[in-house]
Write a protein that holds these residues in place. Sequence first.
Motif, short mmCIF file in Angstrom:
data_model
loop_
_atom_site.label_atom_id
_atom_site.label_comp_id
_atom_site.label_asym_id
_atom_site.label_seq_id
_atom_site.Cartn_x
_atom_site.Cartn_y
_atom_site.Cartn_z
N ALA A 224 -12.50 3.64 -35.04
CA ALA A 224 -12.69 4.48 -36.22
C ALA A 224 -13.97 4.09 -36.95
CB ALA A 224 -11.48 4.35 -37.15
N GLY A 225 -14.26 2.79 -36.99
CA GLY A 225 -15.51 2.35 -37.59
C GLY A 225 -16.71 2.91 -36.84
N SER A 226 -16.61 2.96 -35.51
CA SER A 226 -17.69 3.54 -34.70
C SER A 226 -17.85 5.02 -35.00
CB SER A 226 -17.40 3.33 -33.21
OG SER A 226 -17.34 1.95 -32.90
N LEU A 227 -16.72 5.72 -35.15
CA LEU A 227 -16.77 7.15 -35.48
C LEU A 227 -17.49 7.36 -36.81
CD1 LEU A 227 -13.89 9.71 -35.19
CD2 LEU A 227 -15.02 9.40 -37.39
N LEU A 228 -17.16 6.57 -37.80
CA LEU A 228 -17.80 6.72 -39.11
C LEU A 228 -19.28 6.34 -39.05
CD1 LEU A 228 -14.97 5.32 -41.41
CD2 LEU A 228 -15.65 7.70 -41.09
N PHE B 102 -6.14 7.47 -38.68
CA PHE B 102 -6.34 6.30 -37.83
C PHE B 102 -5.21 5.30 -38.09
CE2 PHE B 102 -10.69 7.61 -39.33
CZ PHE B 102 -10.98 8.40 -38.23
N VAL B 103 -4.43 5.00 -37.06
CA VAL B 103 -3.35 4.03 -37.19
C VAL B 103 -3.94 2.63 -37.15
CG1 VAL B 103 -1.20 3.16 -36.19
CG2 VAL B 103 -1.71 5.60 -36.10
N VAL B 104 -3.74 1.87 -38.22
CA VAL B 104 -4.38 0.56 -38.35
C VAL B 104 -3.36 -0.56 -38.56
CG1 VAL B 104 -6.58 1.47 -39.17
CG2 VAL B 104 -4.74 0.98 -40.81
N THR C 194 -1.61 4.25 -41.78
CA THR C 194 -2.80 4.99 -41.39
C THR C 194 -3.85 5.02 -42.50
OG1 THR C 194 -1.89 7.10 -42.15
CG2 THR C 194 -1.44 6.46 -39.86
N ILE C 195 -5.08 5.28 -42.08
CA ILE C 195 -6.19 5.57 -42.99
C ILE C 195 -6.76 6.92 -42.56
CG2 ILE C 195 -8.54 4.92 -43.64
CD1 ILE C 195 -7.71 2.03 -43.54
N SER C 196 -7.01 7.78 -43.52
CA SER C 196 -7.45 9.15 -43.22
C SER C 196 -8.92 9.34 -43.55
CB SER C 196 -6.61 10.17 -43.99
OG SER C 196 -5.24 10.05 -43.66
N PHE C 197 -9.56 10.23 -42.78
CA PHE C 197 -10.95 10.62 -43.05
C PHE C 197 -11.05 12.13 -42.84
CE2 PHE C 197 -15.18 11.61 -41.23
CZ PHE C 197 -15.94 11.36 -42.37
N THR C 198 -11.66 12.80 -43.79
CA THR C 198 -11.83 14.24 -43.69
C THR C 198 -13.25 14.55 -43.24
OG1 THR C 198 -10.22 14.59 -45.47
CG2 THR C 198 -11.69 16.42 -44.93
N THR C 199 -13.36 15.32 -42.16
CA THR C 199 -14.68 15.65 -41.63
C THR C 199 -15.49 16.43 -42.67
OG1 THR C 199 -13.80 17.67 -40.61
CG2 THR C 199 -13.85 15.67 -39.26
N GLN D 191 -15.12 3.55 -44.59
CA GLN D 191 -15.55 2.37 -43.84
C GLN D 191 -15.07 1.09 -44.51
OE1 GLN D 191 -19.79 3.16 -43.70
NE2 GLN D 191 -19.72 3.51 -41.49
N SER D 192 -15.14 1.05 -45.83
CA SER D 192 -14.68 -0.13 -46.57
C SER D 192 -13.19 -0.35 -46.36
CB SER D 192 -14.99 0.04 -48.06
OG SER D 192 -14.54 -1.07 -48.79
N ARG D 193 -12.41 0.72 -46.40
CA ARG D 193 -10.97 0.60 -46.17
C ARG D 193 -10.69 0.12 -44.74
NH1 ARG D 193 -7.17 5.38 -47.51
NH2 ARG D 193 -5.69 3.67 -47.09
N LEU D 194 -11.43 0.65 -43.79
CA LEU D 194 -11.23 0.25 -42.40
C LEU D 194 -11.57 -1.22 -42.18
CD1 LEU D 194 -12.56 3.34 -40.42
CD2 LEU D 194 -10.23 2.44 -40.38
N ASP D 195 -12.62 -1.70 -42.83
CA ASP D 195 -12.98 -3.12 -42.71
C ASP D 195 -11.85 -3.99 -43.22
OD1 ASP D 195 -15.42 -2.48 -41.63
OD2 ASP D 195 -16.52 -2.68 -43.52
#
Length: 274
Positions: free
Chosen positions: A71-75, A147-149, A156-161, A209-213
């Motif tokens: 997910a970090g790569s996607l962002l 993204f299941v984390v 999950t953490i969500s991202f809107t395109t 990205q901060s949440r994913l980290d």
Amino acid sequence: MALRINNDVKALSILRNLGQAQTAGDRSIGRLSSGLRISRAADDSAGLAIANQLKAEVGSLRVATRNAEQAGSLLAVAEGGLQGIQQVLFRMQELASQSVSDNVDGDSRALIDAEYQELLSEIDRIADNTTFSGTNLLNSTATTMNFVVGAAATNTISFTTLDANAAALNAGFEASDVTTSADAALALTDITAALGAVATGFASVGATQSRLDSALNQAQIALENTAAAESVIRDVDFASEFTSLTKSQILSQTGISVLAQSNSRAQSVLALLQ
């Protein structure tokens, strides 16, 4: 002193103890060779059940860490696309600023507008081609990606395109030009608004990205601690097991020696017959 040969109780007791020592030694050798304290349910049925649950959780956490990394790569791809669009807008801003000035004649403005229009098309090209695994990140209707984390499917953490083509960045921007000073002035206003929209996109990507980290760090900690908990239950303590093996080997050797002596006592019955 009674001498019996049909049922030598002492010899049977020694033989039983010898068998137990050899069985314990074989079990210790099996544990040392496999590295597992529990290799079958009979070893520790409750411990095996708990260890299997922990093992399943470890597997889920390993996948969760990979999910967070991907997910970090996607962002990062989305951020790269936004950076490309931002650089194009900076150049368009320079061209519009140049065209708005009255020291530029009509022919020069036409040349400036030619580059401006190419850059305008470049914004759409970048937005159209910023994709990850077939999913468009910068030119689509608002699509929520989850993204299941964690070990649980609900963690999950969500991202809107985003929609970052020229028309979406600012209404009418896709039809702007810098062929006249007045048009260039309007274009500058449109570019400023477009840069604001890109900045909003950066904020959205950066916050996720901060949440994913943070989620990746937490998943790695949970993975480490859960794996350690499973290891305590399932894995063998080599120091302790070597001690048990040594004990079993000594008892086996002692048992064989004592059994031999016990068997020799029965031979004394022959002396009574002489």
